[in-house]
Design a protein around this motif. Structure first.
Motif, PDB file in Angstrom:
ATOM      1  N   HIS A 291     -32.289  14.784  29.102  1.00 58.59           N
ATOM      2  CA  HIS A 291     -32.712  13.998  27.942  1.00 58.59           C
ATOM      3  C   HIS A 291     -33.101  12.604  28.411  1.00 58.59           C
ATOM      4  CE1 HIS A 291     -32.325  12.417  23.737  1.00 58.59           C
ATOM      5  NE2 HIS A 291     -31.790  11.352  24.316  1.00 58.59           N
ATOM      6  N   GLU A 298     -28.505  13.181  19.956  1.00 57.52           N
ATOM      7  CA  GLU A 298     -27.660  13.546  18.823  1.00 57.52           C
ATOM      8  C   GLU A 298     -26.665  14.615  19.273  1.00 57.52           C
ATOM      9  OE1 GLU A 298     -25.936  13.348  15.877  1.00 57.52           O
ATOM     10  OE2 GLU A 298     -27.838  12.799  14.922  1.00 57.52           O
ATOM     11  N   VAL A 299     -25.466  14.597  18.706  1.00 58.76           N
ATOM     12  CA  VAL A 299     -24.479  15.632  19.022  1.00 58.76           C
ATOM     13  C   VAL A 299     -24.811  16.884  18.219  1.00 58.76           C
ATOM     14  CG1 VAL A 299     -22.047  16.272  18.937  1.00 58.76           C
ATOM     15  CG2 VAL A 299     -22.703  13.939  19.557  1.00 58.76           C
ATOM     16  N   TYR A 300     -25.172  17.940  18.926  1.00 56.90           N
ATOM     17  CA  TYR A 300     -25.615  19.168  18.268  1.00 56.90           C
ATOM     18  C   TYR A 300     -25.389  20.308  19.256  1.00 56.90           C
ATOM     19  CZ  TYR A 300     -28.883  22.305  15.724  1.00 56.90           C
ATOM     20  OH  TYR A 300     -29.461  23.346  15.042  1.00 56.90           O
ATOM     21  N   GLU A 301     -24.751  21.355  18.811  1.00 55.44           N
ATOM     22  CA  GLU A 301     -24.445  22.482  19.700  1.00 55.44           C
ATOM     23  C   GLU A 301     -25.702  23.051  20.345  1.00 55.44           C
ATOM     24  OE1 GLU A 301     -21.989  26.732  19.534  1.00 55.44           O
ATOM     25  OE2 GLU A 301     -22.643  25.755  17.684  1.00 55.44           O
ATOM     26  N   TYR A 303     -28.316  21.418  21.168  1.00 55.00           N
ATOM     27  CA  TYR A 303     -28.973  20.448  22.033  1.00 55.00           C
ATOM     28  C   TYR A 303     -27.900  19.594  22.689  1.00 55.00           C
ATOM     29  CZ  TYR A 303     -32.320  16.939  23.657  1.00 55.00           C
ATOM     30  OH  TYR A 303     -33.075  16.101  24.441  1.00 55.00           O
ATOM     31  N   ASP A 304     -27.438  20.065  23.836  1.00 52.43           N
ATOM     32  CA  ASP A 304     -26.323  19.425  24.540  1.00 52.43           C
ATOM     33  C   ASP A 304     -26.759  19.160  25.978  1.00 52.43           C
ATOM     34  OD1 ASP A 304     -23.837  18.400  25.072  1.00 52.43           O
ATOM     35  OD2 ASP A 304     -22.886  20.350  25.361  1.00 52.43           O
ATOM     36  N   ASP A 306     -27.390  18.219  29.832  1.00 50.76           N
ATOM     37  CA  ASP A 306     -26.556  18.077  31.025  1.00 50.76           C
ATOM     38  C   ASP A 306     -26.595  16.642  31.540  1.00 50.76           C
ATOM     39  OD1 ASP A 306     -26.091  21.156  32.346  1.00 50.76           O
ATOM     40  OD2 ASP A 306     -27.639  20.915  30.829  1.00 50.76           O
ATOM     41  N   GLU A 308     -28.286  12.633  30.569  1.00 56.06           N
ATOM     42  CA  GLU A 308     -28.997  11.754  29.644  1.00 56.06           C
ATOM     43  C   GLU A 308     -29.384  10.464  30.361  1.00 56.06           C
ATOM     44  OE1 GLU A 308     -27.543  11.334  25.590  1.00 56.06           O
ATOM     45  OE2 GLU A 308     -25.968  12.809  26.022  1.00 56.06           O
TER      46      GLU A 308
END
Length: 526
Positions: A291, A298-301, A303-304, A306, A308
């Motif tokens: 990312h 954003e915290v989202y299952e 979209y996590d 590895d 950033e």
């Protein structure tokens, strides 16, 4: 000076050229202050149109567009366009009038709590309850609206405060807050992921365009050969004329771009917001995610990431390009060739010699009529999906699609704002449903001396909803429409109207309309 004069002097200091809005009683002092300034007030036919104009101005220029409405219904009518700017990360400053402070503690005519109403769709909003805070509040409204990630802010001006005197002066406009340089440790982790990847892919989002990182992204892609797929709002970050472009992330039957993402062994997102395209639609969880953006993910299952890299996007990409030039890393550059070939074939389809037309068939003819720097504003509906996936885009900010809030009715007022903001030709593409929501702004456009082309894809239906209903149930309900004679409608506004009935007539109509005076082209869709 009066507080209203101070507010307008602050707008001048911010470089504001146009304020789009509807006049109201509580705005009297402010309107006359605008009259006596260098700022041009553009009276519109509906406050929603004003907010869409400010929204598109902000999207195209990076400078906050300004919209104006009075209290009560004037404020609530602005709300949809303000919310659109907020979710599309477009800088906008909304100003609303309000009754005098002496009556706001009780129930009174047209008075509602506008601040609480606007709170969910703004980055910041406040009431100007004293003339002594006007200069600071205007400066903050613009600063907050424009810094990454941009969005909407709101100022409420009670009519009695507007008339009060103050000795305050506008604050100077400082350089915008710059994003940080990339963290070396985070970059090293990205480099390690790239070293072990064979089939990486880049997903370019709105931020790649918005932060002016397109040139750095293109340089990185040219050096590495990594393919790029864009979101609807990232179109043009990498030119669709390049072999590295897989155009737009899709969810259609063929889904070549989505297939490419599924084949990849590393996905690098650049300036991507999950509001643009739900990652659950494209992320199967098998490939690691990187990312790169100005804010954390954003915290989202679904979209996590590895890794950033939270920094200035362009600087992060430039650093990766410099690393790659001496890193002795190579990627497979053929793994997506078959998908890219099928995408180009699907996009490059011409309409049949005779009607009926399809949106997909019309787009190559429209693309031929527009220069690479010309701007297409898309409304929301069935045609938006086709434009997103089938309209090649060659430069950043030349295909404007609302896909955060995805609000119908943006194209006609958005075309006006675009025509005022850019030197290139402008085309506003809309369905018949979205068109009549804000078609009255054609009068605003002609009164303002604008000249852009409106294309109405007319199927007498809320076509996108019909399609989804039919796909789900095999039938449709509540979507059928009837429309006025659009040629007579265009004539009533004093603009040119075209209703082509063949491929040749379509070409002639678009060649005549694009770049000419204000015009409407009706394309019947069956």
């Amino acid at each position: 000076m009066k507080a209203s004069n101070l507010l307008v002097a602050c707008l001048e200091r911010e470089g504001v050229e146009h304020v789009f809005g509807v006049p109201g009683e509580e705005l009297e002092d402010l309107l006359f202050s605008i009259r006596d300034s260098k700022v041009t007030f553009v009276p519109v036919r509906h406050e929603q149109g004003a907010a869409f104009m400010a929204d598109v101005h902000g999207r195209l220029t990076g400078e906050a567009g300004v919209c104006l409405g009075t209290l009560g219904p004037g404020a609530t009518n602005l709300l949809t366009g303000v919310a659109d700017a907020h979710l599309d990360k477009s800088p906008l400053v909304a100003i609303t009038g309000q009754g005098g402070l002496e009556r706001l503690h009780q129930e009174s005519h047209q008075a509602i709590d506008v601040l609480r109403t606007f709170e969910p769709v703004t980055k910041w909003n406040t009431q100007l309850d004293s003339p002594e805070i006007v200069h600071e509040s205007v400066r903050k409204a613009f600063k907050v609206a424009e810094y990454e990630k941009p969005g909407a802010t709101h100022l409420e001006l009670p009519e009695d405060v507007a008339a009060e005197e103050t000795d305050a002066q506008p604050l100077p406009v400082r350089d915008r807050v710059a994003a940080a340089a990339p963290n070396p440790d985070a970059l090293a982790r990205v480099q390690e992921r790239l070293r072990t990847a064979q089939r990486p892919i880049i997903l370019a989002g709105n931020g790649a365009v918005r932060t002016h990182a397109a040139s750095q992204l293109r340089e990185f892609v040219d050096e590495t050969g990594i393919p790029v797929v864009s979101t609807y709002m990232g179109k043009g970050a990498v030119s669709d004329s390049r072999v590295h472009s897989l155009m737009t992330l899709d969810s259609g039957e063929n889904g070549e771009a989505a297939t490419a993402v599924a084949r990849a062994d590393l996905v690098v997102t650049v300036g991507y917001d999950i509001a643009e395209h739900d990652p659950a639609d494209w992320n199967d969880g098998t490939a690691p995610l990187v990312h790169i953006d100005s804010e954390p993910a954003e915290v989202y299952e679904a979209y996590d990431p590895d890794v950033e890299v939270v920094a200035d996007i362009g600087r992060a990409l430039s650093s990766l390009t410099e690393w790659y030039r001496s890193a002795a890393v190579t990627f497979d550059t053929e793994w997506y060739a078959d998908l890219q070939e099928r995408i180009v074939t699907a996009v490059d389809r011409d309409p049949q010699p005779e009607a009926p037309f399809t949106v997909e068939g019309v787009l190559p003819v429209l693309r031929e009529a527009m220069a690479s720097e010309d701007v297409l504003i898309s409304d929301v509906g069935n045609h938006k999906m086709a434009i997103a996936q089938n309209f090649p885009t060659y430069e950043p900010n030349t295909c404007i699609i609302s896909n955060g809030l995805a609000s119908m009715g943006i194209a006609v007022p958005g075309g006006l704002a675009a025509d005022l903001a850019v030197d290139a030709n402008v085309v506003a593409a809309t369905g018949d449903g979205g068109f009549l929501m804000n078609a009255a702004e054609i009068e605003t456009a002609t009164r303002s001396g604008c000249g852009y082309t409106i294309i109405v894809f007319n199927d007498n239906d809320y076509g996108l909803i019909s399609k989804k209903q039919h796909d789900h149930t095999g039938e449709t309900f509540g979507t059928g429409l009837t429309n006025p004679d659009l040629m007579t409608f265009a004539e009533s506004f004093g603009i040119d109207g075209y209703r082509p009935d063949s491929k040749n007539a379509l070409k002639e109509a678009l060649q005549s309309a694009v770049g000419g005076d204000m015009a409407l082209v009706e394309v019947p869709i069956e």
